[in-house]
Motif scaffolding. Structure first.
Motif, PDB file in Angstrom:
ATOM      1  N   LEU A 131       0.263   8.092   1.702  1.00 23.69           N
ATOM      2  CA  LEU A 131       0.312   9.366   0.987  1.00 23.69           C
ATOM      3  C   LEU A 131       0.426  10.549   1.941  1.00 23.69           C
ATOM      4  O   LEU A 131      -0.231  10.585   2.983  1.00 23.69           O
ATOM      5  CB  LEU A 131      -0.934   9.530   0.112  1.00 23.69           C
ATOM      6  N   VAL A 132       1.249  11.513   1.573  1.00 24.62           N
ATOM      7  CA  VAL A 132       1.387  12.754   2.330  1.00 24.62           C
ATOM      8  C   VAL A 132       0.633  13.851   1.578  1.00 24.62           C
ATOM      9  O   VAL A 132       0.835  14.026   0.374  1.00 24.62           O
ATOM     10  CB  VAL A 132       2.873  13.157   2.469  1.00 24.62           C
ATOM     11  N   PRO A 133      -0.282  14.566   2.239  1.00 26.73           N
ATOM     12  CA  PRO A 133      -1.014  15.642   1.562  1.00 26.73           C
ATOM     13  C   PRO A 133      -0.071  16.653   0.903  1.00 26.73           C
ATOM     14  O   PRO A 133       0.952  17.018   1.483  1.00 26.73           O
ATOM     15  CB  PRO A 133      -1.819  16.289   2.702  1.00 26.73           C
ATOM     16  N   THR A 134      -0.415  17.067  -0.293  1.00 27.57           N
ATOM     17  CA  THR A 134       0.458  17.978  -1.046  1.00 27.57           C
ATOM     18  C   THR A 134       0.675  19.300  -0.323  1.00 27.57           C
ATOM     19  O   THR A 134       1.735  19.925  -0.482  1.00 27.57           O
ATOM     20  CB  THR A 134      -0.137  18.254  -2.440  1.00 27.57           C
TER      21      THR A 134
ATOM     22  N   TYR B 210       2.569  13.032   9.925  1.00 26.08           N
ATOM     23  CA  TYR B 210       2.982  12.409   8.668  1.00 26.08           C
ATOM     24  C   TYR B 210       4.486  12.138   8.634  1.00 26.08           C
ATOM     25  O   TYR B 210       4.940  11.273   7.891  1.00 26.08           O
ATOM     26  CB  TYR B 210       2.563  13.277   7.482  1.00 26.08           C
TER      27      TYR B 210
ATOM     28  N   LYS C  32       7.922  15.132   1.000  1.00 25.96           N
ATOM     29  CA  LYS C  32       7.630  13.784   0.530  1.00 25.96           C
ATOM     30  C   LYS C  32       8.289  12.765   1.437  1.00 25.96           C
ATOM     31  O   LYS C  32       9.393  12.978   1.937  1.00 25.96           O
ATOM     32  CB  LYS C  32       8.126  13.600  -0.909  1.00 25.96           C
ATOM     33  N   SER C  33       7.595  11.657   1.609  1.00 30.89           N
ATOM     34  CA  SER C  33       8.164  10.559   2.390  1.00 30.89           C
ATOM     35  C   SER C  33       9.233   9.859   1.558  1.00 30.89           C
ATOM     36  O   SER C  33       9.058   9.625   0.366  1.00 30.89           O
ATOM     37  CB  SER C  33       7.066   9.565   2.772  1.00 30.89           C
TER      38      SER C  33
ATOM     39  N   PRO D 165       7.494   5.643   1.043  1.00 31.44           N
ATOM     40  CA  PRO D 165       6.032   5.676   1.118  1.00 31.44           C
ATOM     41  C   PRO D 165       5.347   4.335   0.867  1.00 31.44           C
ATOM     42  O   PRO D 165       4.139   4.218   1.060  1.00 31.44           O
ATOM     43  CB  PRO D 165       5.666   6.671   0.013  1.00 31.44           C
ATOM     44  N   ASN D 166       6.112   3.330   0.418  1.00 31.12           N
ATOM     45  CA  ASN D 166       5.506   2.055   0.047  1.00 31.12           C
ATOM     46  C   ASN D 166       5.531   1.082   1.229  1.00 31.12           C
ATOM     47  O   ASN D 166       6.594   0.653   1.676  1.00 31.12           O
ATOM     48  CB  ASN D 166       6.250   1.451  -1.145  1.00 31.12           C
TER      49      ASN D 166
ATOM     50  N   SER E  78       0.868  -1.171   0.000  1.00 30.40           N
ATOM     51  CA  SER E  78       0.000   0.000   0.000  1.00 30.40           C
ATOM     52  C   SER E  78       0.908   1.225   0.000  1.00 30.40           C
ATOM     53  O   SER E  78       2.123   1.110   0.174  1.00 30.40           O
ATOM     54  CB  SER E  78      -0.912  -0.002   1.228  1.00 30.40           C
ATOM     55  N   ARG E  79       0.317   2.375  -0.204  1.00 33.23           N
ATOM     56  CA  ARG E  79       1.116   3.609  -0.250  1.00 33.23           C
ATOM     57  C   ARG E  79       0.600   4.587   0.801  1.00 33.23           C
ATOM     58  O   ARG E  79      -0.601   4.862   0.869  1.00 33.23           O
ATOM     59  CB  ARG E  79       1.043   4.233  -1.653  1.00 33.23           C
TER      60      ARG E  79
END
Length: 221
Positions: free
Chosen positions: A67-70, A190, A75-76, A79-80, A64-65
């Motif tokens: 996600l970090v809000p834009t 996050y 960025k992580s 993320p995976n 799964s991924r």
């Protein structure tokens, strides 16, 4: 309840009993943070009950991924999210990677270690995504020679890999509760979410399950 990763009252009491810890009498009050965490949980197929399967060395695997809000403007690096779930005990393992394919070699190394410890993975159930095809090729190639059979689920059939799908949802609901209870700012949540997922996965291993008439934590089984 909070120390054991926001599990249910039943699980909390059974974990405490298994760890020989005394709890005061009474009932668990409504946990606001759990309510917040479950409010965003999607509906998923019901997973098989732990211990219902024969000990065939089967695990359920999925990616799964996170996600970090834009709007947070970072960025992580990893993320995976890979989750591996034992079909027999429900014991979960979480790992994080920069890309999907990056999970292949570390997962082979993990499976090799389990084999050396006498807990060989014999069957992997997963979808037929490219990274999983590469995992099979690598795991059974000349470098690792793990001899694992891969069961690929059909397209749009998450129920056939329900242990992994439900594992994601269960762990993430507890993570949301843990981060809410910590009163962290959104950006900080996050930045530490991967570590929180790892901790929630570890605490899930303390869940007491009944397998063939023996009640013990997932770790003990």
């Amino acid at each position: 309840h909070a120390i054991y990763g926001h599990q249910s009252e039943k699980n909390t009491r059974e974990i405490a009993r298994a760890l020989k810890q005394d709890l005061t009498r009474g009932t668990l009050k409504t946990c606001v943070d759990c309510a917040k965490g479950k409010a965003k949980q999607k509906n998923l197929p019901k997973a098989p009950k732990e211990g219902s399967a024969k000990d065939e060395g089967r695990v359920h695997l999925d990616l799964s991924r996170v996600l970090v809000p834009t709007e947070l403007k970072f960025k992580s690096n990893n993320p995976n999210w890979l989750i591996v779930v034992s079909e027999r005990t429900g014991l979960k393992t979480s790992r994080f990677f920069s890309s999907k394919n990056a999970m292949v070699e570390p997962t082979c190394e993990m499976f090799h270690l389990w084999k050396e410890l006498g807990r060989a993975v014999k069957i992997v159930r997963c979808d037929n995504a490219g990274e999983n095809l590469l995992l099979e090729q690598t795991a059974n190639g000349r470098n690792w020679k793990l001899g694992i059979m891969f069961e690929y689920t059909g397209r749009d059939t998450p129920q056939r890999n329900a242990l992994a799908e439900v594992g994601f949802a269960t762990i993430m609901a507890r993570v949301r509760a843990m981060l809410s209870a910590a009163n962290l700012q959104i950006e900080v949540r996050y930045r530490v979410v991967n570590e929180c997922i790892m901790m929630a996965t570890i605490l899930d291993g303390l869940t007491v399950v009944d397998i063939e008439g023996r009640k013990a934590t997932r770790y003990e089984h």
